[in-house]
Write a protein that holds these residues in place. Sequence first.
Motif, PDB file in Angstrom:
ATOM      1  N   GLY A  50       0.815  -1.214   0.000  1.00 22.98           N
ATOM      2  CA  GLY A  50       0.000   0.000   0.000  1.00 22.98           C
ATOM      3  C   GLY A  50       0.844   1.258   0.000  1.00 22.98           C
ATOM      4  O   GLY A  50       2.077   1.218  -0.083  1.00 22.98           O
ATOM      5  N   LYS A  51       0.185   2.381   0.112  1.00 21.59           N
ATOM      6  CA  LYS A  51       0.853   3.678   0.072  1.00 21.59           C
ATOM      7  C   LYS A  51       1.903   3.791   1.177  1.00 21.59           C
ATOM      8  O   LYS A  51       3.032   4.235   0.922  1.00 21.59           O
ATOM      9  CB  LYS A  51      -0.195   4.796   0.210  1.00 21.59           C
ATOM     10  CG  LYS A  51       0.384   6.185   0.312  1.00 21.59           C
ATOM     11  CD  LYS A  51      -0.735   7.208   0.467  1.00 21.59           C
ATOM     12  CE  LYS A  51      -0.275   8.408   1.245  1.00 21.59           C
ATOM     13  NZ  LYS A  51      -1.320   9.405   1.449  1.00 21.59           N
ATOM     14  N   ARG A  52       1.572   3.365   2.377  1.00 22.78           N
ATOM     15  CA  ARG A  52       2.527   3.453   3.490  1.00 22.78           C
ATOM     16  C   ARG A  52       3.743   2.579   3.231  1.00 22.78           C
ATOM     17  O   ARG A  52       4.878   2.989   3.469  1.00 22.78           O
ATOM     18  CB  ARG A  52       1.855   3.059   4.798  1.00 22.78           C
ATOM     19  CG  ARG A  52       2.787   3.156   5.990  1.00 22.78           C
ATOM     20  CD  ARG A  52       2.033   2.819   7.291  1.00 22.78           C
ATOM     21  NE  ARG A  52       2.956   2.658   8.375  1.00 22.78           N
ATOM     22  CZ  ARG A  52       3.633   1.544   8.642  1.00 22.78           C
ATOM     23  NH1 ARG A  52       3.509   0.487   7.875  1.00 22.78           N
ATOM     24  NH2 ARG A  52       4.439   1.473   9.681  1.00 22.78           N
ATOM     25  N   ASP A  53       3.527   1.366   2.737  1.00 28.70           N
ATOM     26  CA  ASP A  53       4.649   0.474   2.420  1.00 28.70           C
ATOM     27  C   ASP A  53       5.548   1.103   1.357  1.00 28.70           C
ATOM     28  O   ASP A  53       6.769   1.041   1.448  1.00 28.70           O
ATOM     29  CB  ASP A  53       4.152  -0.882   1.917  1.00 28.70           C
ATOM     30  CG  ASP A  53       3.359  -1.640   2.963  1.00 28.70           C
ATOM     31  OD1 ASP A  53       3.722  -1.584   4.150  1.00 28.70           O
ATOM     32  OD2 ASP A  53       2.366  -2.289   2.577  1.00 28.70           O
ATOM     33  N   LEU A  54       4.920   1.681   0.347  1.00 33.47           N
ATOM     34  CA  LEU A  54       5.678   2.334  -0.719  1.00 33.47           C
ATOM     35  C   LEU A  54       6.468   3.514  -0.150  1.00 33.47           C
ATOM     36  O   LEU A  54       7.639   3.715  -0.495  1.00 33.47           O
ATOM     37  CB  LEU A  54       4.746   2.798  -1.840  1.00 33.47           C
ATOM     38  CG  LEU A  54       5.399   3.552  -3.005  1.00 33.47           C
ATOM     39  CD1 LEU A  54       6.521   2.743  -3.642  1.00 33.47           C
ATOM     40  CD2 LEU A  54       4.335   3.909  -4.040  1.00 33.47           C
ATOM     41  N   TYR A  55       5.848   4.279   0.733  1.00 31.58           N
ATOM     42  CA  TYR A  55       6.544   5.416   1.344  1.00 31.58           C
ATOM     43  C   TYR A  55       7.780   4.941   2.101  1.00 31.58           C
ATOM     44  O   TYR A  55       8.871   5.509   1.959  1.00 31.58           O
ATOM     45  CB  TYR A  55       5.620   6.188   2.285  1.00 31.58           C
ATOM     46  CG  TYR A  55       6.291   7.405   2.873  1.00 31.58           C
ATOM     47  CD1 TYR A  55       6.232   8.627   2.223  1.00 31.58           C
ATOM     48  CD2 TYR A  55       7.007   7.332   4.066  1.00 31.58           C
ATOM     49  CE1 TYR A  55       6.863   9.750   2.744  1.00 31.58           C
ATOM     50  CE2 TYR A  55       7.648   8.444   4.590  1.00 31.58           C
ATOM     51  CZ  TYR A  55       7.568   9.651   3.921  1.00 31.58           C
ATOM     52  OH  TYR A  55       8.209  10.757   4.433  1.00 31.58           O
ATOM     53  N   LEU A  56       7.626   3.904   2.917  1.00 28.11           N
ATOM     54  CA  LEU A  56       8.760   3.412   3.701  1.00 28.11           C
ATOM     55  C   LEU A  56       9.868   2.875   2.800  1.00 28.11           C
ATOM     56  O   LEU A  56      11.060   3.072   3.077  1.00 28.11           O
ATOM     57  CB  LEU A  56       8.298   2.361   4.710  1.00 28.11           C
ATOM     58  CG  LEU A  56       7.362   2.892   5.807  1.00 28.11           C
ATOM     59  CD1 LEU A  56       6.846   1.758   6.672  1.00 28.11           C
ATOM     60  CD2 LEU A  56       8.040   3.971   6.651  1.00 28.11           C
ATOM     61  N   LYS A  57       9.495   2.223   1.705  1.00 29.69           N
ATOM     62  CA  LYS A  57      10.502   1.753   0.747  1.00 29.69           C
ATOM     63  C   LYS A  57      11.186   2.948   0.064  1.00 29.69           C
ATOM     64  O   LYS A  57      12.398   2.922  -0.177  1.00 29.69           O
ATOM     65  CB  LYS A  57       9.863   0.828  -0.285  1.00 29.69           C
ATOM     66  CG  LYS A  57       9.501  -0.527   0.298  1.00 29.69           C
ATOM     67  CD  LYS A  57       8.781  -1.395  -0.706  1.00 29.69           C
ATOM     68  CE  LYS A  57       8.551  -2.763  -0.080  1.00 29.69           C
ATOM     69  NZ  LYS A  57       7.227  -3.233  -0.135  1.00 29.69           N
ATOM     70  N   ALA A  58      10.413   3.975  -0.241  1.00 26.17           N
ATOM     71  CA  ALA A  58      10.986   5.184  -0.849  1.00 26.17           C
ATOM     72  C   ALA A  58      11.923   5.871   0.145  1.00 26.17           C
ATOM     73  O   ALA A  58      13.005   6.344  -0.233  1.00 26.17           O
ATOM     74  CB  ALA A  58       9.866   6.128  -1.286  1.00 26.17           C
TER      75      ALA A  58
END
Length: 192
Positions: A50-58
């Motif tokens: 999700g968006k949060r997972d993508l943010y943390l990966k970014a």
Amino acid sequence: MARTKEFDPDAVLHRAMELFWARGYEATTMADLVEHLGIGRASIYATFGGKRDLYLKAYDRYVELGVDWAGLLSQPGPVLPAVRALVERFAADATGPGAERGCLVVNTAVELVPHDAAAARRVAANWDFVEATLTSALTRAAAQGELAADRNPRALARFVLTVLQGMRVVGKGADDPARLRDAAATALSVLD
């Protein structure tokens, strides 16, 4: 049989990092991500979560691509010129092109750390690493006679870390580069 991805996940992650860095977590919607990344919502979820997972990966990508603290501060020879160059670089970067984005680590600390434990752990780990690297460098500087014997390398490292991160915050809205140059000069005077 699994379908082959029609996009480069690393390139997409980099674009996501740029978008989050420019807008922040809350202000970036899934629709923004779909448009900016050029891939469908289902592909985002399937590849990154999700968006949060993508943010943390970014965020993790940003840290990977960031300042090579150990490389800059572990060179043989005098240490204080490297620390000075680092502080001056942060002051210049905080008023240069893209300064309004600030630092994604600092942005994450301000926006997510108060209510997101995973983000808080990442920011703390980053700052712990920077502090440890600066402490090690300043301990070496003390051993080489570059710092007075009564100076506390860890306390100085914490001070430098705080000044560097503060410059990134001030730089987001600064229209006067002299403000950050003066702050950098004053911070550097503490090392004399």
